[in-house]
Structure formats: C-alpha cells, structure tokens
Design a protein around this motif. Structure first.
Motif, PDB file in Angstrom:
ATOM      1  N   ILE A 154       0.767  64.746  75.321  1.00 51.60           N
ATOM      2  CA  ILE A 154       1.036  64.674  76.752  1.00 51.60           C
ATOM      3  C   ILE A 154       1.991  63.511  77.010  1.00 51.60           C
ATOM      4  O   ILE A 154       1.687  62.361  76.670  1.00 51.60           O
ATOM      5  CB  ILE A 154      -0.252  64.492  77.568  1.00 51.60           C
ATOM      6  N   ASN A 155       3.123  63.813  77.580  1.00 51.42           N
ATOM      7  CA  ASN A 155       4.124  62.797  77.897  1.00 51.42           C
ATOM      8  C   ASN A 155       3.954  62.365  79.346  1.00 51.42           C
ATOM      9  O   ASN A 155       4.068  63.176  80.274  1.00 51.42           O
ATOM     10  CB  ASN A 155       5.534  63.367  77.692  1.00 51.42           C
ATOM     11  N   TYR A 156       3.671  61.075  79.524  1.00 54.56           N
ATOM     12  CA  TYR A 156       3.410  60.560  80.866  1.00 54.56           C
ATOM     13  C   TYR A 156       3.738  59.074  80.909  1.00 54.56           C
ATOM     14  O   TYR A 156       3.309  58.316  80.034  1.00 54.56           O
ATOM     15  CB  TYR A 156       1.942  60.793  81.237  1.00 54.56           C
ATOM     16  N   ASP A 157       4.490  58.670  81.899  1.00 55.96           N
ATOM     17  CA  ASP A 157       4.878  57.269  82.041  1.00 55.96           C
ATOM     18  C   ASP A 157       3.907  56.575  82.992  1.00 55.96           C
ATOM     19  O   ASP A 157       3.957  56.763  84.208  1.00 55.96           O
ATOM     20  CB  ASP A 157       6.306  57.171  82.586  1.00 55.96           C
ATOM     21  N   SER A 158       2.999  55.783  82.427  1.00 57.57           N
ATOM     22  CA  SER A 158       1.981  55.105  83.228  1.00 57.57           C
ATOM     23  C   SER A 158       2.442  53.737  83.732  1.00 57.57           C
ATOM     24  O   SER A 158       1.663  52.994  84.317  1.00 57.57           O
ATOM     25  CB  SER A 158       0.698  54.923  82.399  1.00 57.57           C
ATOM     26  N   SER A 159       3.717  53.408  83.499  1.00 53.65           N
ATOM     27  CA  SER A 159       4.230  52.100  83.944  1.00 53.65           C
ATOM     28  C   SER A 159       4.799  52.157  85.356  1.00 53.65           C
ATOM     29  O   SER A 159       5.187  51.142  85.918  1.00 53.65           O
ATOM     30  CB  SER A 159       5.315  51.615  82.979  1.00 53.65           C
TER      31      SER A 159
ATOM     32  N   ILE B 218      -3.742  71.039  82.926  1.00 55.04           N
ATOM     33  CA  ILE B 218      -3.862  70.711  81.504  1.00 55.04           C
ATOM     34  C   ILE B 218      -4.763  71.716  80.798  1.00 55.04           C
ATOM     35  O   ILE B 218      -4.413  72.248  79.728  1.00 55.04           O
ATOM     36  CB  ILE B 218      -4.407  69.282  81.315  1.00 55.04           C
ATOM     37  N   GLN B 219      -5.918  71.997  81.388  1.00 57.45           N
ATOM     38  CA  GLN B 219      -6.850  72.931  80.764  1.00 57.45           C
ATOM     39  C   GLN B 219      -6.263  74.334  80.669  1.00 57.45           C
ATOM     40  O   GLN B 219      -6.431  75.036  79.666  1.00 57.45           O
ATOM     41  CB  GLN B 219      -8.170  72.958  81.554  1.00 57.45           C
TER      42      GLN B 219
ATOM     43  N   ILE C  75       2.831  68.724  76.899  1.00 58.28           N
ATOM     44  CA  ILE C  75       2.671  68.790  78.351  1.00 58.28           C
ATOM     45  C   ILE C  75       3.353  67.560  78.948  1.00 58.28           C
ATOM     46  O   ILE C  75       3.172  66.445  78.452  1.00 58.28           O
ATOM     47  CB  ILE C  75       1.183  68.817  78.760  1.00 58.28           C
ATOM     48  N   ASN C  76       4.128  67.772  79.983  1.00 55.06           N
ATOM     49  CA  ASN C  76       4.832  66.684  80.642  1.00 55.06           C
ATOM     50  C   ASN C  76       4.292  66.485  82.054  1.00 55.06           C
ATOM     51  O   ASN C  76       4.111  67.460  82.799  1.00 55.06           O
ATOM     52  CB  ASN C  76       6.334  66.971  80.705  1.00 55.06           C
ATOM     53  N   ILE C  77       4.029  65.230  82.413  1.00 50.60           N
ATOM     54  CA  ILE C  77       3.527  64.900  83.742  1.00 50.60           C
ATOM     55  C   ILE C  77       4.383  63.793  84.329  1.00 50.60           C
ATOM     56  O   ILE C  77       4.631  62.774  83.682  1.00 50.60           O
ATOM     57  CB  ILE C  77       2.052  64.431  83.686  1.00 50.60           C
TER      58      ILE C  77
ATOM     59  N   ASP D  82       4.678  72.589  80.713  1.00 48.19           N
ATOM     60  CA  ASP D  82       4.293  72.711  79.311  1.00 48.19           C
ATOM     61  C   ASP D  82       5.333  73.545  78.579  1.00 48.19           C
ATOM     62  O   ASP D  82       6.214  74.141  79.202  1.00 48.19           O
ATOM     63  CB  ASP D  82       2.886  73.315  79.167  1.00 48.19           C
ATOM     64  N   ASP D  83       5.257  73.549  77.255  1.00 46.82           N
ATOM     65  CA  ASP D  83       6.210  74.320  76.455  1.00 46.82           C
ATOM     66  C   ASP D  83       5.540  75.535  75.819  1.00 46.82           C
ATOM     67  O   ASP D  83       5.858  75.933  74.711  1.00 46.82           O
ATOM     68  CB  ASP D  83       6.841  73.442  75.367  1.00 46.82           C
TER      69      ASP D  83
END
Length: 240
Positions: free
Chosen positions: A136-141, A163-164, A175-177, A192-193
C-alpha cells in the motif's frame, strides 16, 4: 387569452412549489440519515467501550486468578511431569491474557477521536503491509486537517472497505491512497492495479462499492469511479 394566461401562471407556480417541496423533502431525508448515522456511531462506540471494559475487569481478572492458582499447584506439587503440564497450561493462559489486554485496550481507547485522519489511514496501511503479500503506497507525512469525528469515521470505513474489496476481488498487488485538501474541499483518491470489474454490475459481483457511495453522500460529498483491466480508480470529494 387572460384565462389561458392564468392557467399557465398557475401551472408554473404549482411546478415551482412542487420542486421546492421535493427539495425540502430531500434535505430532511439527508438530515435524518446524518442524525441516524451519528446515533449509530455513538452506540457502536459505547458498545465497544463496554465490551472492552468487561474483558479487562471480568474475563482478564478470572484468567489472572487462574494463573495464580496454577502457580500455587506447581509450588505444592512434587510431580515433575504434572508440573510440566501445568506450566504449559499456564503459558497458554498468560498468552491469552496478553491478547485480551491488547483487545481490551483497542476497544476502550477511542482510536478515531485521538488520531488524525492521516494517522488512521497509516495504521490501516501498516496492517496490510505487515502481511508482505500486498503493498500500500501512502504518504503519511502530509498535513490534512479533519476534526469531525463523523467525517473521520466515515472516511476510515471507506478506506477499509476499498482495501478489503481490492484484496478480495481484484487480485491486486498494489493499492494507492492519497488524501489532500484545499480551502474548500477534501479529496481522497483510492486505486489498485487489479483486474477491474464492470461498473454496471456492482450489485451482482458483490464488490459493494455502492456502500461507499452511500457513505460519501451522507457527508454531502461526491464520488467518481473508473475501472478496467488495469485496475480500479475511486475519487471522493467532500466540501469543507
């Protein structure tokens, strides 16, 4: 002619009032749904806290007492084999007790209220990434301000459901968020891919994205979805 003109005016006024009445009913219906959701969220929160407290005060206490009794039996007993069996049982009890304490803490702690929207999504991503089967690609910054408990709760449920659905139905690997906001709206992008699906057959294939659409409408938001053989792309926008 005056008679016909009067009829035209009457029809126009009737249509205008009917439109206003329809809009008022839609507004009342939306407010009712919001109030119902807020009540459901509150009941669910209180129920989880009650269950967590019962686990800690009742079940946890009994397991602790059972462990103490077993230790006393080992102390008073001289049979090595029996003591070994008792210690094995005691280890199982202690392990169960540890898991129950973690569960109790997670239920009594108001995770949604105490964490930012960024952190809530990040926690979900960490759970999936720990499986080491998906990424899962997600930028939490990033800094995105969402103060409403209701908004955070609904957005979190949407992220969880997407996600599910992706993991269960799309055979995806990634999965990209992306969560961002402007001065007027909050935007959540999910993709998603996976193998994608036919949007016209949402109900029959069980993906359940209709639930996401219903949730976002409660926040007066809008959603757009696109899906093909390369994946599924969902964009949600909520007015601030």
């Amino acid at each position: 002619m005056a008679f016909i003109g009067g009829i035209i005016i009457f029809v126009r006024e009737y249509q205008k009032k009917k439109k206003q009445h329809t809009e008022e009913l839609e507004t009342m219906n939306l407010l009712h749904k919001k109030e119902l959701l807020e009540t459901q969220v509150e009941i669910q929160t209180q129920t989880m806290k009650y269950i967590g407290k019962e686990i800690h005060d009742n079940v946890g206490q009994k397991l602790t007492l059972s462990s103490i009794y077993l230790q006393q039996i080992v102390f008073e007993n001289n049979s090595p084999q029996l003591n070994k069996n008792i210690n094995n049982v005691n280890n199982i009890i202690n392990e169960s007790l540890s898991q129950l304490r973690y569960l109790s803490k997670s239920l009594t702690c108001d995770t949604i209220e105490e964490n930012s929207m960024i952190n809530l999504i990040d926690l979900e991503c960490q759970k999936i990434n720990q499986l080491k089967k998906y990424n899962i690609n997600y930028d939490s910054s990033l800094t995105v301000n969402v103060n409403s408990y209701q908004t955070k709760s609904i957005l979190l449920r949407i992220v969880q459901e997407f996600i599910q659905n992706s993991l269960k139905h799309s055979n995806c690997k990634n999965i990209n968020i992306n969560l961002s906001n402007t001065s007027t709206e909050l935007e959540l992008q999910l993709s998603d891919d996976g193998q994608g699906f036919d949007i016209k057959n949402l109900k029959s294939n069980g993906i359940g994205l209709n639930n996401i659409d219903k949730r976002i409408k409660i926040l007066n938001g809008s959603s757009s979805i696109f899906s093909n053989k390369t994946g599924t792309f969902l964009t949600l926008k909520i007015p601030i």
